[in-house]
Design a protein around this motif. Structure first.
Motif, PDB file in Angstrom:
ATOM      1  N   ASN A 117       8.781  -4.125   3.186  1.00 59.62           N
ATOM      2  CA  ASN A 117       8.200  -5.455   3.355  1.00 59.62           C
ATOM      3  C   ASN A 117       6.966  -5.537   2.470  1.00 59.62           C
ATOM      4  OD1 ASN A 117       6.122  -4.068   4.817  1.00 59.62           O
ATOM      5  ND2 ASN A 117       7.329  -4.276   6.705  1.00 59.62           N
ATOM      6  N   VAL A 118       6.326  -6.694   2.445  1.00 61.07           N
ATOM      7  CA  VAL A 118       5.171  -6.896   1.563  1.00 61.07           C
ATOM      8  C   VAL A 118       4.060  -5.914   1.889  1.00 61.07           C
ATOM      9  CG1 VAL A 118       3.349  -8.508   0.918  1.00 61.07           C
ATOM     10  CG2 VAL A 118       5.696  -9.332   1.151  1.00 61.07           C
ATOM     11  N   GLU A 119       3.798  -5.745   3.190  1.00 60.98           N
ATOM     12  CA  GLU A 119       2.714  -4.864   3.597  1.00 60.98           C
ATOM     13  C   GLU A 119       2.995  -3.414   3.190  1.00 60.98           C
ATOM     14  OE1 GLU A 119       2.783  -8.539   5.797  1.00 60.98           O
ATOM     15  OE2 GLU A 119       4.305  -6.985   5.626  1.00 60.98           O
ATOM     16  N   GLY A 120       4.257  -2.989   3.384  1.00 59.28           N
ATOM     17  CA  GLY A 120       4.630  -1.627   3.018  1.00 59.28           C
ATOM     18  C   GLY A 120       4.521  -1.383   1.529  1.00 59.28           C
ATOM     19  N   TYR A 150       2.568  -3.028  -0.586  1.00 63.08           N
ATOM     20  CA  TYR A 150       1.148  -3.061  -0.956  1.00 63.08           C
ATOM     21  C   TYR A 150       0.476  -1.727  -0.638  1.00 63.08           C
ATOM     22  CZ  TYR A 150      -3.706  -4.674  -1.186  1.00 63.08           C
ATOM     23  OH  TYR A 150      -5.031  -4.823  -1.489  1.00 63.08           O
ATOM     24  N   ALA A 151       0.731  -1.234   0.580  1.00 63.15           N
ATOM     25  CA  ALA A 151       0.108   0.028   0.992  1.00 63.15           C
ATOM     26  C   ALA A 151       0.587   1.184   0.120  1.00 63.15           C
ATOM     27  CB  ALA A 151       0.426   0.314   2.463  1.00 63.15           C
TER      28      ALA A 151
END
Length: 240
Positions: A226-229, A231-232
């Motif tokens: 996902n986007v958060e994954g 980005y991190a």
């Protein structure tokens, strides 16, 4: 000749807004399960087909774009499902079918989609986000509903599937960066229990081998898709 059922007709019967009916049919968030069940029950009873003239009452004209319920935590609406359901809907409409996105239980559950599967109310289904394809396709095999596994390359040839050449994607992407002169190349992967991500990694490694460059295992990171994954994972690589 049968009168065409509209979203407003469905909404009046259920006691909700037409926009809520539309959200149920498109798989949008923010609609509780009870409302979804009521809407889909009325959709079936009234033989609703979006922008399609009715032909035979009771005959399924719905193509399901469906994921296993355990994958629903990723969110039903994503860029992939948005693009997918739009494409499926465009093609389905050419043949007087409608498309619906949703989720189901591989073991008969209480979701409205589970009831539709049990009653044979899907003319066919495209299954995505599957993990165990034999288990996830069982309801469709049991109820003789045609189905296709989407975005997967399967080693077992007993199931029909369609997907990109994941190995080539990993190879070409890494090859391009290597030809540009880069030598410390990171790779963000989803769970490697999925064959597609195994193949991404294999293509990545093959491109390095062809260029005579060693892969640094520390630069291969597993992330949530996902986007958060993403980005991190990217931040973590850059900090190294």
């Amino acid at each position: 000749m049968f009168a065409k059922t509209t979203l407003d007709d469905i909404a009046r019967r259920v006691g909700v807004s037409a926009s809520t009916v539309s959200r149920v049919l498109s798989g949008a968030r923010g609609v509780n399960e009870g409302t979804r069940r009521k809407v889909l029950t009325v959709v079936r009873k009234m033989n609703y087909q979006p922008s399609i003239a009715h032909r035979h009452p009771g005959q399924s004209r719905v193509i399901g774009f469906l994921m296993p319920a355990e994958a629903e935590s990723w969110g039903i609406r994503s860029n992939f499902t948005e693009q997918g359901v739009n494409a499926i809907g465009d093609v389905a409409a050419q043949f007087n079918y409608a498309a619906m996105v949703g989720s189901y239980n591989s073991n008969a559950g209480q979701k409205a989609e589970d009831e539709m599967i049990a009653r044979g109310e899907f003319a066919g289904a495209l299954l995505f986000r599957t993990k165990d394809e034999m288990k996830d396709s069982e309801p469709f095999r049991v109820h003789n509903i045609p189905f296709l596994i989407v975005n997967r390359v399967l080693s077992d040839g007993s199931l029909n599937y369609i997907g990109p050449d994941h190995l080539k994607i990993g190879y070409v992407a890494a090859e391009h960066l290597l030809q540009c002169g880069y030598r410390r190349i990171g790779l963000l992967l989803g769970r490697t229990c999925y064959m597609s991500h195994q193949l991404y990694q294999e293509g990545f490694k093959q491109a390095h081998a062809a260029a005579g460059v060693l892969v640094d295992p520390a630069l291969i990171t597993e992330i949530e898709l996902n986007v958060e994954g993403g980005y991190a994972g990217a931040c973590d690589l850059m900090q190294r």
